[in-house]
Write a protein that holds these residues in place. Sequence first.
Motif, PDB file in Angstrom:
ATOM      1  N   ALA A 346      -0.489 -39.102 -37.992  1.00 26.74           N
ATOM      2  CA  ALA A 346      -1.030 -37.870 -37.418  1.00 26.74           C
ATOM      3  C   ALA A 346      -1.760 -37.016 -38.435  1.00 26.74           C
ATOM      4  N   GLY A 347      -1.783 -37.433 -39.696  1.00 20.31           N
ATOM      5  CA  GLY A 347      -2.481 -36.652 -40.713  1.00 20.31           C
ATOM      6  C   GLY A 347      -1.748 -35.367 -41.028  1.00 20.31           C
ATOM      7  N   SER A 348      -2.262 -34.258 -40.525  1.00 20.59           N
ATOM      8  CA  SER A 348      -1.643 -32.966 -40.838  1.00 20.59           C
ATOM      9  C   SER A 348      -1.246 -32.204 -39.594  1.00 20.59           C
ATOM     10  N   SER A 349      -1.057 -32.892 -38.482  1.00 20.40           N
ATOM     11  CA  SER A 349      -0.815 -32.179 -37.226  1.00 20.40           C
ATOM     12  C   SER A 349       0.524 -32.496 -36.576  1.00 20.40           C
ATOM     13  N   ALA A 350       1.415 -33.206 -37.259  1.00 22.36           N
ATOM     14  CA  ALA A 350       2.716 -33.515 -36.674  1.00 22.36           C
ATOM     15  C   ALA A 350       3.809 -33.347 -37.719  1.00 22.36           C
ATOM     16  N   PHE A 351       4.963 -32.916 -37.236  1.00 14.88           N
ATOM     17  CA  PHE A 351       6.109 -32.677 -38.108  1.00 14.88           C
ATOM     18  C   PHE A 351       7.357 -33.230 -37.444  1.00 14.88           C
TER      19      PHE A 351
END
Length: 440
Positions: A346-351
């Motif tokens: 997700a790159g930088s959009s999921a945690f």
Amino acid sequence: MTTLTTTPRRRKAVGNALRARLCRLLAPFALLVGLTACAGSGEQHVTVMVPWDGQDEFGAFYSVVKDFEHDTGIKVDVQVTRALTQQLDAAVTADAPPDLAVLPSPTAIARYVRQEDGAKRAAVLQPFDEKTVDIGAYLEPFQGLGQVGGATYAVPVKIDVKSLVWYDTETTGKPRTGSTDALSSFAREGGLGWCLGLASGPTSGWPGADWIADIVLADAGTDVYARWASGRLPWTTTAIERAWTRWRALVGAPTLKKASDYGFTKATQAMADPKPGCRLAHGARSALAAELQKEPRFDFVAPSAHAPLEVSGDFIGMFTDDNPAARTFVHYLSGAQAQQTWVDAAGSSAFSARAEGIGYRNAVQQRIAALLEPASGHPLCFGAADLMSPDVVAAFYRAVLDYAGGDGDAKTLMSHLQQVQPSPDGTDQVPRDDICSDPT
């Protein structure tokens, strides 16, 4: 239904998955028509309904699916729909639910646990045992939000932080903090506009609802926020009404007026426009437009140290109890390996809501993930609208649009919302004591 077919192996997998879903849907009629074509495949299948159709969200999830299929040999039939609640309700009513489905809120989880079946109540969601889900491996408040009556019915698979303010580092100085007062001064002194759009199809108004909830949390604290979100504090309470007027003062009446019928995605995309315009945006990174996510020049500021943060999450629940492959997939999906794959894809959009074992490669993502850790000192509170009954949520969103458009003052709108608010003892509202975490 989303189908990705780039290799013979994947075409075969998708074909098997389609056959599995057809068999499930036709199962009630099998005895009547002598249906036998579904038998004998020898393959295990699991169906899962998800709301993600974008490249980033669905692509990340599908990366996990591909790894699972490779590691286990179990085929996953992914049913993609933006109208998940409606389709899931229809499938449950027809007694043909998917094995698994993504649920957007604790209220949805509780509703399916207490689903009415004619004159009696019967659990539609099936509980997970400790072998399937280690709920203790997750951060608070996400551990308790998937539970009803002490049993675990859903597990968080993706989470985010809503209390963030984004700015253009090339044209805008960094705000001191994300507090309402500091942002008001920052925007006013710099002559900066907010990129705000409230139009979002049938859920129009939600960006404003999130922002108002954020102000309630920051100004009134976790106790007031939790009692309001769970229906135990009236909308007419001064702290709630004041949050609306604070929102208008922060954003500005002209911007709110425009935002009432301006698209949310268009508003976030406007930040990337090189022409002079809006330069600030509020919300979770995963909710922002893909163009904005990919621009390295955008950064965020969070509320000051130890201030509470509004968070959100997607949960997965099980609707059938006769498919061991479904439990296998949930066990895999909730594990550190799959969660790491999801985060990386997700790159930088999921945690991840897992407390340990997840690494973040993107610098912005690392800073957001650090806010979720107990060591940050930030209490985490689940989004208020995600805890309210469907009727109240719809009225909340409508009130946001009316207020932004100038059709009603805060006091009158709060009175109307209170009339919609069910009793906290009713079945449509689920008062909770675990809305917020305590990092101390």
